[in-house]
Design a protein around this motif. Structure first.
Motif, mmCIF file in Angstrom:
data_model
loop_
_atom_site.group_PDB
_atom_site.id
_atom_site.type_symbol
_atom_site.label_atom_id
_atom_site.label_comp_id
_atom_site.label_asym_id
_atom_site.label_seq_id
_atom_site.Cartn_x
_atom_site.Cartn_y
_atom_site.Cartn_z
ATOM 1 N N VAL A 1 0.873 -1.179 0.000
ATOM 2 C CA VAL A 1 0.000 0.000 0.000
ATOM 3 C C VAL A 1 0.904 1.221 0.000
ATOM 4 O O VAL A 1 1.604 1.485 0.971
ATOM 5 C CB VAL A 1 -0.905 0.003 1.251
ATOM 6 C CG1 VAL A 1 -1.812 1.230 1.241
ATOM 7 C CG2 VAL A 1 -1.740 -1.274 1.296
ATOM 8 N N PRO B 1 -1.718 5.015 1.976
ATOM 9 C CA PRO B 1 -2.913 4.504 2.660
ATOM 10 C C PRO B 1 -4.077 5.499 2.554
ATOM 11 O O PRO B 1 -3.878 6.693 2.810
ATOM 12 C CB PRO B 1 -2.457 4.360 4.112
ATOM 13 C CG PRO B 1 -0.965 4.302 4.059
ATOM 14 C CD PRO B 1 -0.563 5.125 2.867
ATOM 15 N N ASP C 1 -12.858 3.325 -1.000
ATOM 16 C CA ASP C 1 -11.733 2.592 -0.424
ATOM 17 C C ASP C 1 -12.196 1.783 0.772
ATOM 18 O O ASP C 1 -13.177 2.135 1.433
ATOM 19 C CB ASP C 1 -10.570 3.533 -0.059
ATOM 20 C CG ASP C 1 -10.926 4.577 0.987
ATOM 21 O OD1 ASP C 1 -11.422 4.204 2.066
ATOM 22 O OD2 ASP C 1 -10.699 5.778 0.732
ATOM 23 N N HIS D 1 -10.472 -0.612 4.051
ATOM 24 C CA HIS D 1 -9.352 -1.214 4.789
ATOM 25 C C HIS D 1 -9.940 -2.280 5.712
ATOM 26 O O HIS D 1 -10.749 -1.984 6.583
ATOM 27 C CB HIS D 1 -8.607 -0.146 5.588
ATOM 28 C CG HIS D 1 -7.457 -0.735 6.382
ATOM 29 N ND1 HIS D 1 -6.993 -0.200 7.542
ATOM 30 C CD2 HIS D 1 -6.714 -1.841 6.156
ATOM 31 C CE1 HIS D 1 -5.996 -0.944 8.014
ATOM 32 N NE2 HIS D 1 -5.813 -1.944 7.186
ATOM 33 N N ASP E 1 -4.368 -8.328 6.245
ATOM 34 C CA ASP E 1 -4.616 -6.899 6.265
ATOM 35 C C ASP E 1 -4.766 -6.478 4.804
ATOM 36 O O ASP E 1 -3.831 -6.606 4.034
ATOM 37 C CB ASP E 1 -3.400 -6.214 6.920
ATOM 38 C CG ASP E 1 -3.672 -4.756 7.208
ATOM 39 O OD1 ASP E 1 -4.154 -4.051 6.298
ATOM 40 O OD2 ASP E 1 -3.395 -4.317 8.338
ATOM 41 N N THR F 1 -6.150 -3.702 1.829
ATOM 42 C CA THR F 1 -6.603 -2.356 1.460
ATOM 43 C C THR F 1 -6.948 -2.383 -0.017
ATOM 44 O O THR F 1 -6.163 -2.881 -0.832
ATOM 45 C CB THR F 1 -5.492 -1.312 1.715
ATOM 46 O OG1 THR F 1 -5.170 -1.330 3.099
ATOM 47 C CG2 THR F 1 -5.957 0.075 1.321
ATOM 48 N N GLY G 1 -3.200 1.330 -2.290
ATOM 49 C CA GLY G 1 -3.716 2.587 -1.768
ATOM 50 C C GLY G 1 -4.127 3.571 -2.853
ATOM 51 O O GLY G 1 -4.418 3.192 -3.997
#
Lengths: 462, 460
Positions: B107, B110, B146, B148, B164, B166, B194
């Motif tokens: 990413v 972020p 977006d 996360h 994790d 994104t 990101g």
């Protein structure tokens, strides 16, 4: 047991409304805040070949918050209802609002002079007493009965029972504070029938406020009949002929119409009904009603998703387009009151306009009478490709169908792989009869379909 | 995300005799912006925190989930999921082995560190660029989203894993109209990564591209109907592989024998140039992850090797039924959903051919640039796809746009009609729906020549 359940539920309702009011109360002087908080109890079971294939139970809860400052709206939701969680979600909604383009029409609902009357029967008091075992047994019975309904039923792809008990609270900084409880239960069965190398699928469902109002045997019988009935179906020659929608397909057709009847769709140029208010858009005997308070209908609630009292709205009255459906913003844009048609998919979505319970008024005949009047016609049991074939902007309607050829109102042979087509306004003007056999379809809104006779459509087959 | 002692207690409480308990914990932050009529309208953000306990015993899988992560709430969920089943050995000490993700999806920027103003500005840039393309552009709808997501999975068999993820996606739809004709153009890139997505593909460029497509399609003539060679454009044609081959190789369909590919491993379906993989570990791709939602590391699975059926996709449950290790394709929309078998990034790998030569080889045919979606019958493999953007090919060159074209065929058969695969591989991002759950997926392919296909249209 019963009293304990009731006490707990009342506590839930009260606590939820207090929480919603507390959130709305955080509004500063130049700001409006709307809070929508729900706590549900859900259950779902799917069976396959006599065994539970999957089962789930849950108690989801959360809050959706809109903050509006100077015509700018921001929305945020959270499942964290702790003090810190609430603080964060309100701050997030406020922050989001600063990035929206200002629009004078965007506002929260104003408090009405009186509160809406409660709607009887929204909650089935016996439903909390129904245990998971009874629900599993119901689904197993549904599957077994579908299989047993006809020897040509080869398998039951899915037999499902689901329910939800929900507490809903809505509070707005303008002083609106309302809450209600509702229960819903539903089931469906998908039969796969096979004969002579041909395979057909039949779907049937039932819905009500609790398990006690669902009829597993009738759903099973109909799912099997709908699959078996169209075994051996084939094309028929192309022709212009009368078409009959059964209650299921009539409900789907109403769903397509419904998306074009919100004022927002009209204001944004996304509706075939734009600019037609006051015009004859349907046959003179036809009336289309949206009623957010209809008893026994799945889309009923005392308040809409913005806290406006729901109401009955005549959309088409004796053929003439008399009203669109409004939420607060689309109503303010035209300087008129909302019709209480704000809806949302749950606390995770911001409100937007949609039909509540939409249905044609019956013209009074029974189903057999309507079929008899149709004479030689195509009876439509299922649509295929409604999403791509029906366009509520241009009004084009061209879909694949499965059904039956009627002679003198009686089915003489099953039909498939044909398409029916006509502009939607032509279909509305061609509706000759709407029978009394109305049932509510809960898909993508709540639409009451009944056996409906259309004088003529283009049927394309051989 | 949770104390290991709590995880062990919940798994012990959920584990049935002879079966499996699984705990899934998810935290998700999302933000989205939407523009229509040149106005930024829907600015929304969400926070979800929840956990689900799944109990598998024989054919039955029960699931219970909650928004509360307090130990009592998790234990209650475990008890609800195990309801009606005898407990396992609840005193056995559970040794949790950590499974590491097989891939990292970097990413750069972020989204949480990018101001909301920059996200809203991207929508405005796309809108302005699209409208600058000319007066026939009537409407521009742009959206930015977006997510996360942090997940943790642990099972009573001793597995613990976390991931994790994104993801960022940007979409522009342009509607153009002239003389009663309406046409649309669409661009919607996304990735696991990101906000740098919009540095690689600036919003203004996406707006211009979508507008140019819509304007080109205004001049479309009705599509001919009949049998033609069809050239699939790089990227978009991959949806055909996803729908017509991928779904049929999901092990849940194979187990129920509801797939045309059931019991046909080892059979040849296409030429040596047809190699198809599903790869959840492809770095930075939209459909990627580190571990799947059951804790199995993402992996590359070869479905067709040089034309021969060699693989399938599975989750834990279906893998057990067919006696293979799971392929890392157990995915769920959120903690409120059961995991099911899903594709990730599904690619027809590039071949040796030159895209220009493929085009030149076609005397009269159809160039399918973008598909609009379609319907596939998994039991028979029959499909119909609409084309949103298509052109006639005449004497080896693209001549004019056509409208109303559909591609009609059969999954297994279409692999056999692949006559050439070029080098110009590209990806297209999408959202796949199955059993009411949405999952981000990527489709990929190079320019491909289908020797003979049925094209539905309105002109003879």
């Amino acid at each position: 047991m019963s009293s304990r359940t009731d006490d707990r539920s009342k506590e839930d309702s009260g606590a939820l409304l207090a929480l919603a009011s507390e959130i709305a109360g955080r509004a500063s002087k130049d700001e409006a805040i709307e809070a929508f908080v729900t706590h549900e109890r859900e259950f779902y079971v799917k069976v396959y070949e006599g065994e539970v294939e999957s089962l789930s139970s849950a108690q989801p809860r959360g809050a959706g918050v809109r903050a509006i400052v100077g015509g700018r709206a921001g929305f945020a939701y959270s499942t964290d209802l702790s003090t810190e969680g609430i603080e964060a979600v309100v701050a997030q909604a406020r922050d989001n609002a600063t990035y929206a383009t200002p629009d004078e029409a965007v506002a929260v609902a104003e408090r009405a002079e009186s509160e809406p009357a409660p709607i009887p029967g929204l909650f089935d008091d016996e439903q909390p007493e129904v245990g998971p075992d009874d629900k599993v047994t119901f689904a197993l019975t549904l599957e077994r009965a579908t299989r047993a309904a006809d020897k040509r039923v080869r398998t039951v792809e899915e037999a499902v029972y689901g329910d939800s008990e929900a507490d809903v609270a809505i509070a707005v900084s303008t002083g609106i504070a309302g809450s209600y409880r509702r229960s819903d239960a539903w089931c469906y069965s998908v039969a796969i029938a096979e004969d002579d190398g041909d395979t057909e699928i039949g779907f049937e469902f039932d819905l009500g406020r609790g398990l006690g109002s669902l009829d597993a045997n009738e759903v099973a019988r109909q799912a099997a009949a709908r699959a078996v009935g169209v075994l051996g179906a084939s094309k028929i020659p192309s022709a212009r002929m009368p078409v009959v929608f059964d209650p299921y397909t009539a409900g789907q057709f109403l769903g397509v119409l419904g998306s074009a009847l919100t004022a927002e769709a009209v204001q944004k140029g996304r509706s075939l009904f734009a600019g037609r208010l006051g015009e004859a858009v349907a046959s003179g005997n036809l009336s289309l009603i949206d009623d957010g308070r209809a008893e026994g209908a799945p889309g009923s609630a005392p308040w809409d998703a913005e806290g406006v009292a729901t109401q009955r709205t005549g959309v088409i009255t004796k053929g003439v387009l008399t009203s669109y459906l409004y939420d607060t913003a689309s109503a303010r844009r035209e300087g008129r009151p909302s019709t209480g048609n704000a809806a949302r998919a749950g606390f995770k979505s911001a409100p937007g306009p949609a039909p509540s319970n939409m249905t044609f008024d019956t013209t009074g005949e029974g189903r057999d009478e309507v079929l008899g009047r149709a004479g030689r016609a195509l009876l439509v049991q299922d649509f295929h490709g409604v999403h791509s074939g029906a366009n509520s902007v241009t009004g084009d309607f061209s879909v694949g169908v499965t059904g039956f050829l009627l002679e003198d109102g009686a089915p003489v042979r099953p039909v498939k792989e044909v398409t029916i087509a006509a502009p939607m306004l032509e279909i509305l003007k061609g509706i000759e009869a709407v029978a009394v056999d109305r049932r509510w379809l809960p898909f993508g809104g709540s639409f009451g379909g009944a056996t409906t006779l259309i004088s003529e459509m283009t049927v394309a087959g051989l | 995300m949770l104390d290991e002692a709590v995880i062990r207690r919940v798994l012990a409480a959920g584990a049935p005799a002879g079966g499996l308990a699984e705990l899934f914990v998810e935290e998700r932050r999302s933000s989205s912006f939407r523009l229509e009529d040149s106005r930024v309208e829907d600015v929304a953000s969400g926070y979800d925190l929840g956990a689900g306990v799944r109990v598998i015993s024989g054919e039955r899988a029960s699931y219970a989930y909650t928004n509360l992560l307090a130990p009592e709430a998790l234990l209650e969920a475990a008890a609800a999921a195990r309801a009606g089943l005898a407990g396992g050995d609840q005193d056995a000490p559970l040794d949790l082995r950590r499974v590491e993700p097989s891939a990292v999806h970097p990413v750069g920027l972020p989204p949480s560190e990018v101001g909301a103003g920059d996200k809203a500005a991207a929508l405005v840039a796309a809108d302005e660029a699209a409208r600058a393309a000319g007066g026939d552009v009537r409407q521009v709808v742009a959206s930015y989203a977006d997510v996360h997501q942090r997940v943790l999975v642990a099972t009573s068999e001793g597995l613990i894993a976390s991931d994790d993820r994104t993801r960022v996606r940007f979409a522009v739809q342009v509607v153009a109209a002239r003389n009663g004709e309406i046409a649309t153009g669409f661009e919607a890139p996304g990735h696991s990564g990101g906000f740098e997505l919009l540095e690689r593909q600036p919003a203004a460029e996406l707006g211009s591209k979508a507008a140019a497509k819509a304007l080109r399609m205004l001049d479309a003539k009705p599509s001919p109907a009949g049998e033609f060679p069809v050239v699939l454009a790089p990227g978009s044609g991959g949806v055909l592989i996803h729908e017509a081959c991928g779904h049929g190789l999901e092990a849940d369909a194979l187990v129920k024998e509801a797939s045309v590919y059931a019991n046909r491993a080892g059979e040849r379906f296409g030429s040596d140039s047809v190699t198809i993989v599903d790869d959840g570990s492809d770095a930075g791709a939209w459909g990627s992850f580190g571990v799947d939602d059951e804790g199995t590391p993402a992996q590359r699975t070869v479905l067709f090797e040089r034309g021969v059926l060699t693989g399938h996709l599975s989750d834990v449950r279906s893998a057990k039924k067919i006696g293979h290790p799971p392929t890392g394709n157990g995915r769920r929309q959120s903690y409120a959903h059961h995991p099911i078998v899903r594709m990730s990034n599904t690619y027809l790998l590039p071949g040796p051919d030159d895209p220009q030569e493929i085009l030149s080889s076609v005397r009269r045919g159809v160039y399918a640039a973008t598909f609009a979606g379609g319907e596939v019958n998994p039991a028979t493999g029959n499909f119909v796809f609409g084309m949103a953007e298509a052109y006639m090919i005449e004497n080896g060159v693209i001549t004019h746009p056509i409208k109303g074209a559909t591609l009609i065929g059969n999954g297994p058969q279409v692999l056999g009609t692949i006559d050439a695969v070029a080098t110009d591989f590209d990806r297209k991002e999408g959202v796949c729906g199955k059993d009411g759950q949405a999952a981000p997926v990527t489709n990929g392919m190079a320019t491909v020549l289908l020797g003979k296909m049925t094209v539905g249209g309105t002109e003879a």
